[in-house]
Design a protein around this motif. Structure first.
Motif, short mmCIF file in Angstrom:
data_model
loop_
_atom_site.label_atom_id
_atom_site.label_comp_id
_atom_site.label_asym_id
_atom_site.label_seq_id
_atom_site.Cartn_x
_atom_site.Cartn_y
_atom_site.Cartn_z
N HIS A 166 0.89 -1.29 0.04
CA HIS A 166 -0.07 0.15 0.10
C HIS A 166 0.76 1.35 0.04
CE1 HIS A 166 -3.17 -2.54 0.88
NE2 HIS A 166 -2.54 -3.02 2.10
N TYR A 167 2.17 1.04 -0.55
CA TYR A 167 2.93 2.41 -0.67
C TYR A 167 2.33 3.61 -1.23
CZ TYR A 167 6.95 4.98 -2.49
OH TYR A 167 7.70 6.28 -2.81
N GLY A 168 1.35 3.50 -2.13
CA GLY A 168 0.84 4.49 -3.02
C GLY A 168 -0.09 5.47 -1.94
N GLU A 169 -0.82 4.41 -1.16
CA GLU A 169 -1.87 5.17 0.02
C GLU A 169 -1.04 5.69 0.89
OE1 GLU A 169 -5.47 2.39 0.68
OE2 GLU A 169 -4.26 0.96 -0.49
N TYR A 170 -0.04 5.27 1.28
CA TYR A 170 0.60 5.82 2.53
C TYR A 170 1.30 7.12 1.80
CZ TYR A 170 0.80 1.92 5.57
OH TYR A 170 0.57 1.01 6.09
N ALA A 171 1.69 7.29 0.64
CA ALA A 171 2.30 8.68 -0.23
C ALA A 171 1.22 9.56 -0.44
CB ALA A 171 3.02 8.22 -1.47
N LYS A 172 -0.05 9.09 -0.66
CA LYS A 172 -1.26 10.12 -0.75
C LYS A 172 -1.63 10.52 0.46
CE LYS A 172 -3.41 7.05 -3.64
NZ LYS A 172 -4.34 6.46 -4.46
N LYS A 173 -1.74 9.72 1.44
CA LYS A 173 -2.08 10.21 2.70
C LYS A 173 -1.16 11.18 3.38
CE LYS A 173 -5.10 9.40 4.94
NZ LYS A 173 -6.32 9.94 4.90
N ALA A 174 0.12 11.20 3.19
CA ALA A 174 1.37 12.09 3.56
C ALA A 174 0.89 13.38 2.90
CB ALA A 174 2.92 11.65 3.21
N VAL A 175 0.68 13.47 1.58
CA VAL A 175 0.37 14.65 0.80
C VAL A 175 -0.89 15.21 1.53
CG1 VAL A 175 -0.18 15.61 -1.55
CG2 VAL A 175 1.61 14.07 -1.29
N THR A 228 2.60 12.54 -5.70
CA THR A 228 2.94 14.07 -5.35
C THR A 228 2.39 14.97 -6.32
OG1 THR A 228 5.15 14.05 -5.71
CG2 THR A 228 4.55 13.10 -3.56
N LYS A 229 2.14 14.63 -7.47
CA LYS A 229 1.90 15.58 -8.39
C LYS A 229 0.56 16.59 -8.33
CE LYS A 229 0.70 15.67 -13.65
NZ LYS A 229 0.17 14.78 -14.81
N GLY A 230 1.14 17.90 -8.50
CA GLY A 230 -0.10 18.85 -8.20
C GLY A 230 0.21 19.50 -6.89
N SER A 231 0.94 18.96 -6.13
CA SER A 231 1.15 19.23 -4.63
C SER A 231 2.35 19.97 -4.28
CB SER A 231 1.17 17.96 -3.64
OG SER A 231 2.35 17.11 -3.67
N ALA A 232 2.50 20.74 -3.08
CA ALA A 232 3.70 21.34 -2.60
C ALA A 232 4.83 20.32 -2.05
CB ALA A 232 3.37 22.60 -1.79
#
Length: 350
Positions: free
Chosen positions: A94-103, A124-128
């Protein structure tokens, strides 16, 4: 040497120091928040971050995602003007889900190793949120930069180069670890790789070194040899603010140099740890409790790595895996995060 700041993009840390992400439960909001408050970059580890949640056993992913957001918000409350990042291992399910939650939770930075984070820019696309891979070779840095450029039209915001003296899982073979290549030599290879991408994307890509850096003098020497910053993990464990249990910190203070050895982790990688009877006797319990790692050898593992790392974080040292860096034996007492930055500042101002 004048005090050196660490800029990347619109972020600028007062000190060129990233606190290493240490899981399970070693670097959470208290440590990361106070590192950021004192001018470094604080990092929360996403690995089983929700181990204290009441539904962790029955609903592990949801507990981890909920806790990751909570830890980030608490860290930012400690250091509203500071820089808070999240370390997310590529090897996690679930790597992607962790990354999206961090963003979503407002992480300033995602640092990602234990594999090549080739898809990290998708999340992280479109985020800071800035993105930083961890590598152990110039070749790995080249693959990541080339793939991010070709598939996502981005370049890393910084790169962490981790050498063989680091704690926890290591991106080297046992033979290479024995050879002990100098991380500052690997750093030079990575700096050559990033030059083209700095030019193409018209931005600086700081290269940070990690593994074996413990004192302010270590930091000063690394910067003099061309590093843009230093990642330190082990030094921050024996602080009052570290999120680990007191017994875990005490294990570092009591450790002798010969107690720190390379082990074979259940996930198939070499790792550096303080040997205790539990690990030396190789427990026979092969049960996988959490299914946290993509390629964990569930049927062949000597013990569940999440279970023993959670035991470490809680202070159950007799049933724990005690990951540490090569210099853990140098710890003699507890200190504050501010004490560490004062010592680093003194070394850099020489």
């Amino acid at each position: 040497m004048n005090l050196i700041h660490l800029p990347f993009g619109n972020l600028k840390a007062k000190f060129p120091i990233i606190q290493g992400g240490m899981g399970v439960g070693i670097s959470l909001h208290q440590l990361a928040g106070h590192v950021a408050k004192n001018g470094g970059i604080g990092v929360i580890s996403a690995a089983q971050v929700g181990y204290r949640e009441p539904d962790f056993l029955t609903n592990t992913l949801a507990a981890n995602l909920r806790s990751l957001k909570d830890e980030l918000l608490k860290a930012k409350a400690i250091a509203p003007q500071g820089i808070i990042g999240v370390n997310i291992m590529v090897a996690l399910k679930h790597y992607g889900e962790y990354a999206k939650k961090a963003v979503e939770a407002g992480a300033d930075l995602i640092i990602s190793g234990a594999g090549l984070p080739l898809d990290l820019p998708l999340f992280t696309k479109g985020s800071a949120t800035k993105i930083a891979p961890i590598v152990s070779s110039g070749k790995a840095a080249s693959v990541i930069c080339r793939m991010w450029d070709r598939k996502h039209q981005v370049a890393p915001d910084c790169i962490v180069v981790e050498g063989p003296l680091a704690g926890g899982h290591l991106g080297f073979s046992h033979e290479t670890i024995a050879e002990n290549p100098d991380v500052l030599d690997i750093m030079k290879e990575v700096k050559e790789v990033v030059k083209d991408y700095e030019n193409k994307y018209e931005k600086a890509i700081p290269v940070i070194v990690a593994g074996g850096f413990y004192t302010g003098e270590d930091v000063r020497l690394a910067l003099e040899r061309g590093a843009d910053g230093v990642q330190m993990g082990t030094r921050f464990v024996t602080t009052y603010e570290c999120d680990a249990a007191s017994a875990y910190k005490e294990a570092y203070i009591k450790a002798e140099k010969e107690d720190i050895q390379i082990i074979k982790s259940p996930v198939g990688m070499p790792g550096r740890a303080i040997l205790n009877d539990y690990i030396k006797n190789t427990p026979g319990n092969k049960a996988c409790f959490y299914h946290c790692i993509e390629k964990c050898g569930v049927t062949t593992i000597p013990y569940c790595i999440s279970k023993v790392l959670i035991a470490a974080a809680k202070g159950d040292i007799e049933h724990a895996l005690l990951f540490c860096g090569s210099n853990a034996y140098k710890a003699t007492h507890l200190e504050t995060v501010a004490d560490i930055f004062d010592e680093i500042k003194g070394a850099l101002e020489k």
